[in-house]
Design a protein around this motif. Structure first.
Motif, mmCIF file in Angstrom:
data_model
loop_
_atom_site.group_PDB
_atom_site.id
_atom_site.type_symbol
_atom_site.label_atom_id
_atom_site.label_comp_id
_atom_site.label_asym_id
_atom_site.label_seq_id
_atom_site.Cartn_x
_atom_site.Cartn_y
_atom_site.Cartn_z
ATOM 1 N N ASP A 194 32.477 -27.417 -129.078
ATOM 2 C CA ASP A 194 32.528 -27.669 -127.638
ATOM 3 C C ASP A 194 31.208 -27.323 -126.956
ATOM 4 O OD1 ASP A 194 32.894 -24.885 -128.023
ATOM 5 O OD2 ASP A 194 33.704 -24.728 -126.001
ATOM 6 N N GLY A 195 30.913 -28.058 -125.890
ATOM 7 C CA GLY A 195 29.685 -27.884 -125.138
ATOM 8 C C GLY A 195 29.232 -29.223 -124.586
ATOM 9 N N THR A 196 28.015 -29.288 -124.126
ATOM 10 C CA THR A 196 27.480 -30.487 -123.500
ATOM 11 C C THR A 196 26.360 -31.072 -124.346
ATOM 12 O OG1 THR A 196 27.968 -29.548 -121.328
ATOM 13 C CG2 THR A 196 26.436 -31.384 -121.379
ATOM 14 N N ALA A 197 26.342 -32.415 -124.462
ATOM 15 C CA ALA A 197 25.276 -33.116 -125.171
ATOM 16 C C ALA A 197 24.663 -34.138 -124.212
ATOM 17 C CB ALA A 197 25.810 -33.812 -126.412
ATOM 18 N N VAL A 198 23.341 -34.086 -124.047
ATOM 19 C CA VAL A 198 22.625 -34.977 -123.136
ATOM 20 C C VAL A 198 21.486 -35.624 -123.929
ATOM 21 C CG1 VAL A 198 21.260 -35.110 -121.022
ATOM 22 C CG2 VAL A 198 23.153 -33.476 -121.183
ATOM 23 N N ALA A 199 21.463 -36.955 -123.978
ATOM 24 C CA ALA A 199 20.416 -37.643 -124.728
ATOM 25 C C ALA A 199 19.070 -37.559 -124.008
ATOM 26 C CB ALA A 199 20.798 -39.099 -124.963
ATOM 27 N N ILE A 200 19.046 -37.831 -122.694
ATOM 28 C CA ILE A 200 17.804 -37.747 -121.920
ATOM 29 C C ILE A 200 18.104 -37.138 -120.560
ATOM 30 C CG2 ILE A 200 18.004 -40.144 -121.124
ATOM 31 C CD1 ILE A 200 14.900 -40.212 -121.100
ATOM 32 N N SER A 201 17.267 -36.201 -120.172
ATOM 33 C CA SER A 201 17.416 -35.534 -118.889
ATOM 34 C C SER A 201 16.101 -35.665 -118.115
ATOM 35 C CB SER A 201 17.749 -34.050 -119.090
ATOM 36 O OG SER A 201 17.708 -33.363 -117.871
ATOM 37 N N ILE A 202 16.172 -36.312 -116.957
ATOM 38 C CA ILE A 202 15.027 -36.398 -116.059
ATOM 39 C C ILE A 202 15.309 -35.412 -114.939
ATOM 40 C CG2 ILE A 202 13.617 -37.886 -114.605
ATOM 41 C CD1 ILE A 202 13.647 -38.752 -117.551
#
Length: 79
Positions: A65-73
């Motif tokens: 569990d947790g957060t997955a972000v491919a691209i963060s601007i």
């Protein structure tokens, strides 16, 4: 440690080009994983002249569990 880079995109149509594969993975619970993060600070702006071209793969994956972000601007980024 956060990597930093300075480059001159004078003769390039984009400030950031990904033609390959950028990926990140995490197996620790309750943590965030980010494949690519571009962000400035309240006193330092980041300029990506010409914008971003992604003709490859950007990904972020998790095994718990947790957060997955491919691209963060993030904050204070201009293209």
């Amino acid at each position: 440690m956060v990597p930093t880079a300075t480059c001159n995109a004078t003769d390039q149509p984009y400030g950031f080009i990904n033609g390959g594969s950028l990926s990140a993975s995490m197996s620790l619970a309750s943590q965030t994983v980010v494949g690519l993060a571009i962000e400035g600070t309240s006193t330092t702006a980041v300029f990506v002249e010409g914008g971003i071209l992604n003709s490859g793969t950007l990904s972020a994956t998790r095994t718990v569990d947790g957060t997955a972000v491919a691209i963060s601007i993030g904050d204070n980024v201009q293209t």
